[in-house]
Design a protein around this motif. Structure first.
Motif, PDB file in Angstrom:
ATOM      1  N   ASP A   5      16.084  33.222  23.790  1.00  0.00           N
ATOM      2  CA  ASP A   5      14.972  33.886  24.485  1.00  0.00           C
ATOM      3  C   ASP A   5      13.655  33.340  23.913  1.00  0.00           C
ATOM      4  OD1 ASP A   5      13.122  35.488  25.667  1.00  0.00           O
ATOM      5  OD2 ASP A   5      13.778  37.349  24.686  1.00  0.00           O
ATOM      6  N   VAL A   6      12.934  32.541  24.716  1.00  0.00           N
ATOM      7  CA  VAL A   6      11.686  31.956  24.207  1.00  0.00           C
ATOM      8  C   VAL A   6      10.457  32.701  24.745  1.00  0.00           C
ATOM      9  CG1 VAL A   6      12.634  29.644  23.835  1.00  0.00           C
ATOM     10  CG2 VAL A   6      11.601  30.184  26.046  1.00  0.00           C
TER      11      VAL A   6
ATOM     12  N   TYR B 161       9.313  26.145  20.070  1.00  0.00           N
ATOM     13  CA  TYR B 161      10.238  27.121  19.488  1.00  0.00           C
ATOM     14  C   TYR B 161      11.691  26.713  19.773  1.00  0.00           C
ATOM     15  CZ  TYR B 161      12.597  31.635  18.746  1.00  0.00           C
ATOM     16  OH  TYR B 161      13.449  32.634  18.330  1.00  0.00           O
ATOM     17  N   GLY B 162      11.977  26.432  21.027  1.00  0.00           N
ATOM     18  CA  GLY B 162      13.342  26.045  21.403  1.00  0.00           C
ATOM     19  C   GLY B 162      13.802  24.798  20.664  1.00  0.00           C
ATOM     20  N   THR B 163      12.890  23.835  20.517  1.00  0.00           N
ATOM     21  CA  THR B 163      13.243  22.558  19.874  1.00  0.00           C
ATOM     22  C   THR B 163      13.502  22.747  18.379  1.00  0.00           C
ATOM     23  OG1 THR B 163      11.806  21.485  21.468  1.00  0.00           O
ATOM     24  CG2 THR B 163      12.483  20.158  19.592  1.00  0.00           C
ATOM     25  N   VAL B 164      12.659  23.542  17.720  1.00  0.00           N
ATOM     26  CA  VAL B 164      12.856  23.778  16.277  1.00  0.00           C
ATOM     27  C   VAL B 164      14.176  24.510  16.051  1.00  0.00           C
ATOM     28  CG1 VAL B 164      11.999  25.040  14.251  1.00  0.00           C
ATOM     29  CG2 VAL B 164      10.395  23.766  15.681  1.00  0.00           C
ATOM     30  N   VAL B 165      14.445  25.535  16.851  1.00  0.00           N
ATOM     31  CA  VAL B 165      15.672  26.324  16.635  1.00  0.00           C
ATOM     32  C   VAL B 165      16.908  25.451  16.876  1.00  0.00           C
ATOM     33  CG1 VAL B 165      17.029  28.278  17.500  1.00  0.00           C
ATOM     34  CG2 VAL B 165      14.593  28.553  17.052  1.00  0.00           C
ATOM     35  N   ALA B 166      16.862  24.607  17.918  1.00  0.00           N
ATOM     36  CA  ALA B 166      18.020  23.735  18.199  1.00  0.00           C
ATOM     37  C   ALA B 166      18.225  22.740  17.052  1.00  0.00           C
ATOM     38  CB  ALA B 166      17.817  22.999  19.514  1.00  0.00           C
TER      39      ALA B 166
ATOM     40  N   PRO C 103      12.448  35.407  17.260  1.00  0.00           N
ATOM     41  CA  PRO C 103      11.256  35.201  18.092  1.00  0.00           C
ATOM     42  C   PRO C 103      10.009  35.826  17.470  1.00  0.00           C
ATOM     43  CG  PRO C 103      13.064  36.107  19.398  1.00  0.00           C
ATOM     44  CD  PRO C 103      13.537  36.054  17.975  1.00  0.00           C
ATOM     45  N   GLN C 104      10.131  37.061  17.012  1.00  0.00           N
ATOM     46  CA  GLN C 104       8.955  37.748  16.459  1.00  0.00           C
ATOM     47  C   GLN C 104       8.384  36.979  15.265  1.00  0.00           C
ATOM     48  OE1 GLN C 104       8.558  41.784  16.533  1.00  0.00           O
ATOM     49  NE2 GLN C 104       7.462  42.003  14.626  1.00  0.00           N
TER      50      GLN C 104
END
Ligand SMILES: C[S@@+](CC[C@H](N)C(=O)[O-])C[C@H]1O[C@@H](n2cnc3c(N)ncnc32)[C@H](O)[C@@H]1O
Length: 224
Positions: A4-5, A34-39, A52-53
């Protein structure tokens, strides 16, 4: 489950806390980052902050607090040359480059695998004003032009950060040190240290983070 971005910081909260708010392009770039860092984190172990928070507040918002003096006034300083020393996974340099597309931001990082990650970002984020650079602050070539602004977050104690940052700046350039807590006792020592190094403490800005209401400080140092 897909990540969830969606942004947990409302536009009103951005506005209230930094007197600035991201436009829709910048919001999409933050979400993509955000999505790229988490992946990438699954294999590269880039950051412990992934909820996310926390990501939006402790990484994105926090990165931008350091350039609060320049956020609201887009006309005043265009084409700043900025260096983020010890950028890690791109903080604060990548959010700063997203917020100020007219600035060029060098992401100076000593660890090769992190630089390899940073090099993947421009096409993914549609961001052409970052320049990942593998190297150490203390050996950054003297032959390279000096910067208008140096940012340094979570790299070491204030005197060390000053030693890294000041030589990379032009005369009259600014260094921003990101600190959590900051005490007046530290400030007295720092002022003396800066005087010896040919710089002075221009401002200490304190912030309350928009979601968890934690204290943050940014030290604004100017090179003589
Ligand atoms: C704790 S991480 C912080 C990363 C990022 N600034 C942040 O706030 O999330 C410190 C980073 O600084 C880098 N680093 C440490 N000393 C450095 C130096 N002298 N020159 C360049 N990078 C350095 C490390 O490799 C590491 O990635």
């Amino acid at each position: 489950m897909p990540l969830d971005v969606s942004p947990p910081i409302s536009l009103d909260l951005w506005q209230d806390s930094l007197q600035w708010q991201p436009n829709s392009t910048q919001m999409r770039q933050f979400q993509a980052f955000y999505g790229t860092v988490v992946a990438a984190n699954q294999t590269l172990n880039l950051t412990r902050i992934t909820s996310p928070q926390d990501f939006w507040e402790k990484h994105l918002w926090d990165s931008l607090s350091g350039i609060a003096p320049w956020l609201g006034d887009l006309a005043q300083v265009t084409h700043f040359r900025v260096v983020d020393i010890g950028s890690g996974a791109g903080f604060p340099g990548v959010p700063v480059a997203i917020a100020r597309p007219d600035w060029s931001v060098t992401l100076l990082e000593a660890t090769r695998k992190k630089v390899t990650f940073l090099e993947t970002l421009p096409p993914i984020l549609n961001l052409d004003n970052i320049r990942p650079c593998w190297g150490r602050a203390e050996t950054y070539p003297n032959s390279e032009p000096r910067f208008d602004l140096a940012l340094i977050r979570a790299v070491g104690k204030a005197p060390l950060c000053i030693t890294y940052g000041l030589p990379l700046l032009r005369s009259g350039g600014h260094l921003v040190l990101y600190r959590g807590q900051w005490a007046i006792a530290e400030e007295n020592d720092l002022v003396k240290h800066l005087k010896r190094q040919g710089a002075f403490l221009e401002d200490v800005r304190s912030f309350q983070t928009p979601l968890s209401q934690s204290q943050r400080h940014c030290l604004l140092i100017k090179k003589d």
